[in-house]
Write an enzyme that holds these catalytic residues in place. Sequence first.
Site: not given
Length: 264
Positions: A51, A62
């Site tokens: 990824e 995040d």
Amino acid sequence: MSRRGLDDLFTRVRAEGRTAFLPFMTAGLPSPDRTVECFEAMADAGADAFEVGIPYSDPMMDGPTIQVASARAIEQGMTLKGGFDVLRRVVDATGKPSLAMSYANPVFRLGPDEFARRAADAGAAGLIIADLPLEEAAPVAEACDRSGIGLVLFAAPTTQDERLERIAERAPVFIYGVAELGVTGERDEQSDHPRTLAARIRAITRVPLVMGVGISTPAQAAALAPDVDGIIVGSALVRRALQSPRPITDIAEATRRLVDVLSD
């Protein structure tokens, strides 16, 4: 590479009776000139796919570690174009299926078809759009189909069964199971959420299931391995890229430990 690279990977790991490892790393870390080296080291340590995080200025899914990583990469000159270039070089150097990870704003600003085309041209096997809800996924999914790459869709512990069924009907290249509620980041303890979610998804569909968010240690990965097709670890590796005096070596060692428990 196309979506088939990921389809073949999940077919293979199911046949081998193991769980794939798909590590995340922010493009531009540990430094712009060592990013590809980092991915090569993870590939040599046994990672199955990658990824590739394209830094974004407002990474709302995040936690602090990847927020800092995105900010640092952007400060060092990483751009969307640069992220696609990293992706291209990672695919060329490792031969591993790789996904571009981004956010909805860059995708829709550029346009889903153009974004998917650029990702495909860079060798991506698929896209992960962290804040893309199912209700807004159709134009991106259709653009991915036209470019021959896969789209990943998310399912969380709070996702209802009816919604899980609609996610599966979209035929994503895999379902990204959110193991722990909240933003990405390392957790000291693991709840029952991921195993419960995995069981619910397995009861509905055979679409490959990859679990991430809150998985950081070999023990946590091993505990989930029997229930999923793949494991994503991000923050624990990104932290090493940000803080370690020997980041490539430490990331490779951490990758090897995770690969070992997922291969048992």
